[in-house]
Design a protein around this motif. Structure first.
Motif: not given
Length: 121
Positions: A93-94, A97
């Motif tokens: 997810n990091i 993003d």
């Protein structure tokens, strides 16, 4: 182009080399974001492959930076909800993003996770 693999360097050296590459060749890119994404992708290659082998390849031009992290696993990353009690689940997810684009490219000897950053006008 910068190429580093696990036969000659550890993940920390890959992070430092990537940070230097970005500073010199891609001053428009967020060096901390690139370094964090590369750290996550190389760390996943170490943790989730039988032999822990990885290869980092960085290349760029005036308006894009591409980081390819190749490993020997054919299993694509599986995004999962963050688990704060046991840890994990945050890296993919990091990476999503903090990149312009994140893709998984299957290959005959494993896969390559490609992270791209595009300069904004």
């Amino acid at each position: 182009m910068l190429v580093i693999d696990s036969h000659y360097a550890n993940p920390a050296k890959a992070r430092h080399a990537a940070a230097d590459y970005v500073q010199y060749f891609c001053p428009w890119a967020d060096r901390d974001a690139v370094t964090l994404v590369i750290s996550e992708l190389v760390g996943n290659a170490v943790r989730h492959t039988a032999r822990g082998y990885w290869r980092l390849r960085l290349h760029s031009d005036s308006d894009q930076l591409i980081a390819d992290v190749q490993d020997t696993s054919h299993t694509p990353p599986t995004p999962r909800p963050p688990d704060l009690s046991r840890g994990g689940g945050m890296g993919w997810n990091i990476a999503v993003d903090l990149t312009s684009k994140l893709t998984v490219l299957p290959g005959p000897e494993g896969k390559t996770v490609r992270a791209e950053w595009h300069a904004t006008a």
